[in-house]
Design a protein around this motif. Structure first.
Motif, PDB file in Angstrom:
ATOM      1  N   LEU A   9       0.837  -1.206   0.000  1.00 17.59           N
ATOM      2  CA  LEU A   9       0.000   0.000   0.000  1.00 17.59           C
ATOM      3  C   LEU A   9       0.872   1.256   0.000  1.00 17.59           C
ATOM      4  CD1 LEU A   9      -2.841  -0.954   2.511  1.00 17.59           C
ATOM      5  CD2 LEU A   9      -3.098  -0.489   0.068  1.00 17.59           C
ATOM      6  N   ALA A  10       1.915   1.256   0.835  1.00 20.23           N
ATOM      7  CA  ALA A  10       2.804   2.421   0.904  1.00 20.23           C
ATOM      8  C   ALA A  10       3.557   2.603  -0.412  1.00 20.23           C
ATOM      9  CB  ALA A  10       3.787   2.261   2.059  1.00 20.23           C
ATOM     10  N   LEU A  11       4.083   1.530  -0.956  1.00 22.18           N
ATOM     11  CA  LEU A  11       4.832   1.611  -2.210  1.00 22.18           C
ATOM     12  C   LEU A  11       3.924   2.087  -3.347  1.00 22.18           C
ATOM     13  CD1 LEU A  11       7.506   1.065  -3.672  1.00 22.18           C
ATOM     14  CD2 LEU A  11       6.674  -1.250  -4.095  1.00 22.18           C
ATOM     15  N   SER A  12       2.744   1.538  -3.435  1.00 26.18           N
ATOM     16  CA  SER A  12       1.800   1.947  -4.483  1.00 26.18           C
ATOM     17  C   SER A  12       1.381   3.399  -4.315  1.00 26.18           C
ATOM     18  CB  SER A  12       0.559   1.057  -4.460  1.00 26.18           C
ATOM     19  OG  SER A  12       0.894  -0.278  -4.655  1.00 26.18           O
ATOM     20  N   GLY A  13       1.133   3.808  -3.076  1.00 28.29           N
ATOM     21  CA  GLY A  13       0.751   5.190  -2.821  1.00 28.29           C
ATOM     22  C   GLY A  13       1.835   6.177  -3.219  1.00 28.29           C
ATOM     23  N   PHE A  14       3.067   5.888  -2.842  1.00 24.16           N
ATOM     24  CA  PHE A  14       4.160   6.782  -3.212  1.00 24.16           C
ATOM     25  C   PHE A  14       4.433   6.756  -4.706  1.00 24.16           C
ATOM     26  CE2 PHE A  14       5.457   6.683   1.351  1.00 24.16           C
ATOM     27  CZ  PHE A  14       5.388   8.045   1.555  1.00 24.16           C
ATOM     28  N   ALA A  15       4.281   5.603  -5.334  1.00 18.54           N
ATOM     29  CA  ALA A  15       4.472   5.527  -6.787  1.00 18.54           C
ATOM     30  C   ALA A  15       3.425   6.378  -7.506  1.00 18.54           C
ATOM     31  CB  ALA A  15       4.398   4.083  -7.253  1.00 18.54           C
ATOM     32  N   MET A  16       2.184   6.340  -7.021  1.00 22.30           N
ATOM     33  CA  MET A  16       1.134   7.159  -7.638  1.00 22.30           C
ATOM     34  C   MET A  16       1.399   8.644  -7.422  1.00 22.30           C
ATOM     35  SD  MET A  16      -2.245   4.895  -6.795  1.00 22.30           S
ATOM     36  CE  MET A  16      -3.388   5.877  -7.755  1.00 22.30           C
ATOM     37  N   LEU A  17       1.827   9.014  -6.230  1.00 16.90           N
ATOM     38  CA  LEU A  17       2.164  10.419  -5.975  1.00 16.90           C
ATOM     39  C   LEU A  17       3.323  10.864  -6.849  1.00 16.90           C
ATOM     40  CD1 LEU A  17       1.876  10.659  -2.091  1.00 16.90           C
ATOM     41  CD2 LEU A  17       0.369  11.694  -3.789  1.00 16.90           C
ATOM     42  N   CYS A  18       4.269   9.980  -7.046  1.00 11.34           N
ATOM     43  CA  CYS A  18       5.418  10.279  -7.895  1.00 11.34           C
ATOM     44  C   CYS A  18       4.979  10.509  -9.343  1.00 11.34           C
ATOM     45  CB  CYS A  18       6.380   9.115  -7.804  1.00 11.34           C
ATOM     46  SG  CYS A  18       7.950   9.440  -8.512  1.00 11.34           S
ATOM     47  N   LEU A  19       4.126   9.650  -9.841  1.00 17.27           N
ATOM     48  CA  LEU A  19       3.658   9.786 -11.221  1.00 17.27           C
ATOM     49  C   LEU A  19       2.731  10.975 -11.422  1.00 17.27           C
ATOM     50  CD1 LEU A  19       3.051   6.134 -12.389  1.00 17.27           C
ATOM     51  CD2 LEU A  19       4.656   7.786 -13.328  1.00 17.27           C
ATOM     52  N   ALA A  20       2.256  11.569 -10.346  1.00 21.63           N
ATOM     53  CA  ALA A  20       1.398  12.746 -10.459  1.00 21.63           C
ATOM     54  C   ALA A  20       2.207  14.002 -10.770  1.00 21.63           C
ATOM     55  CB  ALA A  20       0.601  12.949  -9.172  1.00 21.63           C
ATOM     56  N   ARG A  21       3.522  13.948 -10.610  1.00 22.26           N
ATOM     57  CA  ARG A  21       4.381  15.110 -10.862  1.00 22.26           C
ATOM     58  C   ARG A  21       4.794  15.164 -12.319  1.00 22.26           C
ATOM     59  NH1 ARG A  21       8.601  16.710  -7.144  1.00 22.26           N
ATOM     60  NH2 ARG A  21       8.313  18.521  -8.472  1.00 22.26           N
ATOM     61  N   ARG A  42      -2.766  11.697  -7.782  1.00 17.30           N
ATOM     62  CA  ARG A  42      -2.456  12.324  -6.489  1.00 17.30           C
ATOM     63  C   ARG A  42      -3.464  11.899  -5.426  1.00 17.30           C
ATOM     64  NH1 ARG A  42      -2.428  17.318  -8.218  1.00 17.30           N
ATOM     65  NH2 ARG A  42      -0.345  17.056  -9.067  1.00 17.30           N
ATOM     66  N   ARG A  43      -4.731  11.927  -5.761  1.00 18.12           N
ATOM     67  CA  ARG A  43      -5.771  11.524  -4.800  1.00 18.12           C
ATOM     68  C   ARG A  43      -5.680  10.037  -4.477  1.00 18.12           C
ATOM     69  NH1 ARG A  43     -10.881  14.865  -7.295  1.00 18.12           N
ATOM     70  NH2 ARG A  43     -10.224  16.897  -6.496  1.00 18.12           N
ATOM     71  N   GLY A  44      -5.437   9.226  -5.492  1.00 14.63           N
ATOM     72  CA  GLY A  44      -5.312   7.790  -5.271  1.00 14.63           C
ATOM     73  C   GLY A  44      -4.116   7.452  -4.393  1.00 14.63           C
ATOM     74  N   GLY A  45      -2.994   8.118  -4.631  1.00 16.28           N
ATOM     75  CA  GLY A  45      -1.810   7.884  -3.815  1.00 16.28           C
ATOM     76  C   GLY A  45      -2.028   8.268  -2.362  1.00 16.28           C
ATOM     77  N   LEU A  46      -2.629   9.414  -2.145  1.00 11.79           N
ATOM     78  CA  LEU A  46      -2.926   9.847  -0.788  1.00 11.79           C
ATOM     79  C   LEU A  46      -3.915   8.896  -0.126  1.00 11.79           C
ATOM     80  CD1 LEU A  46      -2.479  11.969   1.378  1.00 11.79           C
ATOM     81  CD2 LEU A  46      -4.333  13.293   0.378  1.00 11.79           C
ATOM     82  N   PHE A  47      -4.909   8.446  -0.868  1.00 16.90           N
ATOM     83  CA  PHE A  47      -5.880   7.500  -0.333  1.00 16.90           C
ATOM     84  C   PHE A  47      -5.203   6.209   0.121  1.00 16.90           C
ATOM     85  CE2 PHE A  47      -8.696   3.851  -1.064  1.00 16.90           C
ATOM     86  CZ  PHE A  47      -9.671   4.134  -0.118  1.00 16.90           C
ATOM     87  N   LEU A  48      -4.296   5.675  -0.697  1.00 21.00           N
ATOM     88  CA  LEU A  48      -3.618   4.426  -0.329  1.00 21.00           C
ATOM     89  C   LEU A  48      -2.747   4.601   0.912  1.00 21.00           C
ATOM     90  CD1 LEU A  48      -2.584   2.956  -3.785  1.00 21.00           C
ATOM     91  CD2 LEU A  48      -4.437   2.214  -2.289  1.00 21.00           C
ATOM     92  N   LEU A  49      -2.063   5.736   1.011  1.00 16.15           N
ATOM     93  CA  LEU A  49      -1.240   5.976   2.189  1.00 16.15           C
ATOM     94  C   LEU A  49      -2.091   6.105   3.445  1.00 16.15           C
ATOM     95  CD1 LEU A  49       1.392   8.491   0.794  1.00 16.15           C
ATOM     96  CD2 LEU A  49       1.644   6.033   1.140  1.00 16.15           C
ATOM     97  N   LEU A  50      -3.211   6.787   3.321  1.00 15.13           N
ATOM     98  CA  LEU A  50      -4.099   6.940   4.475  1.00 15.13           C
ATOM     99  C   LEU A  50      -4.855   5.654   4.790  1.00 15.13           C
ATOM    100  CD1 LEU A  50      -5.493  10.534   3.864  1.00 15.13           C
ATOM    101  CD2 LEU A  50      -3.719   9.804   5.472  1.00 15.13           C
ATOM    102  N   LEU A  51      -5.153   4.856   3.779  1.00 10.28           N
ATOM    103  CA  LEU A  51      -5.831   3.574   3.993  1.00 10.28           C
ATOM    104  C   LEU A  51      -4.962   2.617   4.795  1.00 10.28           C
ATOM    105  CD1 LEU A  51      -8.169   1.584   3.336  1.00 10.28           C
ATOM    106  CD2 LEU A  51      -6.857   0.942   1.307  1.00 10.28           C
ATOM    107  N   ALA A  52      -3.653   2.703   4.615  1.00 11.25           N
ATOM    108  CA  ALA A  52      -2.745   1.802   5.324  1.00 11.25           C
ATOM    109  C   ALA A  52      -2.814   2.013   6.837  1.00 11.25           C
ATOM    110  CB  ALA A  52      -1.319   1.997   4.827  1.00 11.25           C
ATOM    111  N   SER A  74       8.105   4.664   5.470  1.00  6.37           N
ATOM    112  CA  SER A  74       9.519   4.970   5.230  1.00  6.37           C
ATOM    113  C   SER A  74      10.119   4.004   4.216  1.00  6.37           C
ATOM    114  CB  SER A  74      10.307   4.895   6.537  1.00  6.37           C
ATOM    115  OG  SER A  74       9.823   5.840   7.454  1.00  6.37           O
ATOM    116  N   GLY A  75       9.827   2.727   4.365  1.00  9.63           N
ATOM    117  CA  GLY A  75      10.334   1.734   3.424  1.00  9.63           C
ATOM    118  C   GLY A  75       9.783   1.924   2.025  1.00  9.63           C
ATOM    119  N   GLY A  76       8.499   2.211   1.934  1.00 10.55           N
ATOM    120  CA  GLY A  76       7.883   2.447   0.626  1.00 10.55           C
ATOM    121  C   GLY A  76       8.443   3.684  -0.051  1.00 10.55           C
ATOM    122  N   ALA A  77       8.665   4.739   0.724  1.00 10.50           N
ATOM    123  CA  ALA A  77       9.234   5.967   0.160  1.00 10.50           C
ATOM    124  C   ALA A  77      10.666   5.735  -0.307  1.00 10.50           C
ATOM    125  CB  ALA A  77       9.196   7.089   1.197  1.00 10.50           C
TER     126      ALA A  77
END
Length: 95
Positions: A9-21, A42-52, A74-77
């Motif tokens: 979840l963390a890895l996917s969330g950060f990857a989505m936030l990264c691709l939003a840039r 951006r919304r999906g990435g934030l959702f996954l991080l908060l869902l975790a 931290s590991g996902g980031a």
């Protein structure tokens, strides 16, 4: 098993936030995505991080779950940054 789920979840969330840039879109995809897609990422990435967080809290208890959540974030980031660096360097060398 919950630790793997939290990490994914963390890895996917950060990857989505990264691709939003914009910069990372150009580096990884070679083009800029539409603004609506970037907002959705951006919304999906934030959702996954908060869902975790509630997943960790319900599975491990709220005290240990919060510590585990921060650790998995931290590991996902870290892995996201390392993969982004590797993929960006590969794309720049091919140009």
């Amino acid at each position: 098993m919950i630790h793997i789920l939290l990490f994914l979840l963390a890895l996917s969330g950060f990857a989505m936030l990264c691709l939003a840039r914009d910069r990372h879109q150009r580096d990884l995809l070679g083009r800029k995505l539409p603004a609506r897609t970037a907002v959705s990422l951006r919304r999906g990435g934030l959702f996954l991080l908060l869902l975790a967080y509630p997943v960790a809290g319900l599975a491990l208890g709220w005290g240990y779950g919060a510590v585990e959540w921060f650790g998995q974030l931290s590991g996902g980031a870290l892995l996201t940054v390392l993969l982004l660096n590797r993929l960006s360097a590969r794309g720049a060398a091919g140009r």
